[in-house]
Write an enzyme that holds these catalytic residues in place. Structure first.
Site, PDB file in Angstrom:
ATOM      1  N   SER A 118     -14.348 -13.596  32.140  1.00 18.22           N
ATOM      2  CA  SER A 118     -13.284 -14.569  31.877  1.00 18.22           C
ATOM      3  C   SER A 118     -11.919 -13.999  32.177  1.00 18.22           C
ATOM      4  O   SER A 118     -10.940 -14.728  32.152  1.00 18.22           O
ATOM      5  CB  SER A 118     -13.307 -15.054  30.422  1.00 18.22           C
ATOM      6  OG  SER A 118     -13.989 -14.219  29.584  1.00 18.22           O
ATOM      7  N   HIS A 169     -17.366 -18.996  36.304  1.00 15.53           N
ATOM      8  CA  HIS A 169     -16.920 -18.903  34.914  1.00 15.53           C
ATOM      9  C   HIS A 169     -17.398 -20.123  34.133  1.00 15.53           C
ATOM     10  O   HIS A 169     -16.921 -21.238  34.345  1.00 15.53           O
ATOM     11  CB  HIS A 169     -15.388 -18.772  34.861  1.00 15.53           C
ATOM     12  CG  HIS A 169     -14.876 -18.532  33.486  1.00 15.53           C
ATOM     13  ND1 HIS A 169     -13.673 -19.006  33.035  1.00 15.53           N
ATOM     14  CD2 HIS A 169     -15.418 -17.874  32.440  1.00 15.53           C
ATOM     15  CE1 HIS A 169     -13.496 -18.640  31.777  1.00 15.53           C
ATOM     16  NE2 HIS A 169     -14.553 -17.960  31.392  1.00 15.53           N
ATOM     17  N   GLU A 193     -15.791 -22.846  36.573  1.00 15.00           N
ATOM     18  CA  GLU A 193     -14.729 -22.471  37.516  1.00 15.00           C
ATOM     19  C   GLU A 193     -15.377 -21.594  38.589  1.00 15.00           C
ATOM     20  O   GLU A 193     -15.959 -20.557  38.264  1.00 15.00           O
ATOM     21  CB  GLU A 193     -13.625 -21.689  36.802  1.00 15.00           C
ATOM     22  CG  GLU A 193     -12.798 -22.545  35.850  1.00 15.00           C
ATOM     23  CD  GLU A 193     -11.705 -21.755  35.140  1.00 15.00           C
ATOM     24  OE1 GLU A 193     -10.532 -22.159  35.217  1.00 15.00           O
ATOM     25  OE2 GLU A 193     -12.018 -20.728  34.493  1.00 15.00           O
ATOM     26  N   ASN A 223      -8.367 -20.368  31.049  1.00 15.27           N
ATOM     27  CA  ASN A 223      -7.810 -19.399  30.093  1.00 15.27           C
ATOM     28  C   ASN A 223      -6.309 -19.194  30.278  1.00 15.27           C
ATOM     29  O   ASN A 223      -5.608 -18.834  29.334  1.00 15.27           O
ATOM     30  CB  ASN A 223      -8.558 -18.068  30.173  1.00 15.27           C
ATOM     31  CG  ASN A 223      -9.882 -18.149  29.434  1.00 15.27           C
ATOM     32  OD1 ASN A 223     -10.081 -19.046  28.617  1.00 15.27           O
ATOM     33  ND2 ASN A 223     -10.786 -17.236  29.714  1.00 15.27           N
TER      34      ASN A 223
END
Ligand code: CAA
Length: 288
Positions: A119, A140, A152, A190
């Site tokens: 991540s 991800h 992702e 994130n």
């Protein structure tokens, strides 16, 4: 190259979820852990989720058994040698990933596609731990993997377009929606989510509002499925703190700096759901 057989390295929270969605979509899947007890723990989590699906009437018992029959556990890297796609989902430890990716690179065919579920670490750097940077990218996933619809797909400057296409097609085949992202720390989710969660901790730290009022504010005011403090506990406060630290190192922006309270909670072993205590007490269900 068509992806037929999938390998997953790591059978923790994320790895077990990735292995589960892969095998549920009909891909024979091999998942590797470092020890039999860790493998058993991951398999128990998968079995529990599938059983939950049976109880909710979303899955037939026979389909659950068929799914599990297609999933193999191993503690040997060499058992991933004939996989077409290998997804790495071990803990966010650069040195560990370096050693593991080197071993996988030696064990697997040159055309095998490699992906990391990191991540926060750089996909570009992880790719340099192998001799196949053109067939290396980020995939991800989000927690809980079987329920969260997004992946992702992260390409680097060296990822081959064909590799990105194959990986994206596989993600769609396992029922996920794909967003394409360049390799920048935290990618898109994130980059936006971590500063929001850190700000919620700062609001709490400053005594501006109580835990429940902060969480209810975002749940009821914005329609988020969970408030940010509950989400921090759910993701893991250690994980959140570590991602924030890596993002702060990369961008040097105060909004990514882990707040002192978060650091103290991590030092105190209050990591959220996984340790039974975080912003909430997880020994009760629902947490209080
Ligand atoms: N088998 C099959 N289906 C299941 C199931 C099971 N075992 N368990 C639950 N479901 C289904 C339910 O039946 C329900 O389906 P419907 O919508 O069709 O009714 C759906 O899944 C939701 O389940 P629940 O009602 O039990 O749970 P919920 O509504 O309380 O939602 C949640 C739970 C999905 C976790 C939700 O609270 C949520 O989305 N939270 C936010 C999670 C999040 O933000 N995750 C990302 C974290 S960041 C990250 O992961 C990345 C990183 O790098 C840190």
């Amino acid at each position: 190259m068509a992806i037929r057989k999938v390998g997953v390295v790591g059978c923790g929270l994320m790895g077990s979820g990735i292995a589960q969605v892969s095998v549920q979509a009909g891909f024979p899947t091999v998942v590797r852990e470092v020890s039999q007890p860790l493998l058993d723990k991951g398999f128990a989590a998968i079995r529990k989720f599938l059983q939950g699906g049976v109880e909710k009437g979303k899955l037939a018992q026979a389909d659950m058994e068929k799914t599990l029959a297609n999933l193999t556990g191993t503690i040997e890297i060499r058992d991933l040698a004939d996989c077409d796609l290998v997804v790495e989902a071990v803990s966010e430890d650069r040195a560990l990933k370096r050693e593991l990716l080197g071993a996988l690179d030696a064990a697997c065919r040159a055309e095998t596609l490699f992906a990391s579920n990191t991540s926060s670490l750089s996909i570009t750097e992880l790719a340099t731990f192998t001799k196949r940077p053109e067939r290396f990218l980020g995939l991800h996933f989000f927690n809980p993997v079987p329920l969260m619809k997004l992946v992702e797909v992260v390409s680097t400057l060296r990822s081959a377009p064909a590799a990105v296409r194959e990986a994206s097609d596989w993600c769609r085949a396992i029922g996920k929606t794909v967003v394409s992202v360049g390799d920048s720390t935290g990618f898109v989710v994130n980059r936006l989510l971590i500063p929001y969660m850190l700000d919620a901790i700062r609001v709490y730290e400053q005594g501006l509002a109580s835990r429940d009022d902060i969480d209810n504010a975002m749940k009821l005011g914005c329609g988020y499925p969970m408030g940010p403090l509950l989400l921090g506990d759910y993701v893991g406060l250690d994980t959140t703190c570590s991602i924030a630290g890596i993002m702060f190192d990369e961008f040097r922006e105060p909004r990514f700096a882990p707040p002192p309270l978060l650091k103290r909670m991590v030092l105190a072993g209050q990591h959220g759901r996984k340790t039974g205590r975080g912003f909430y007490d997880w020994s009760t269900n629902p947490p209080s």
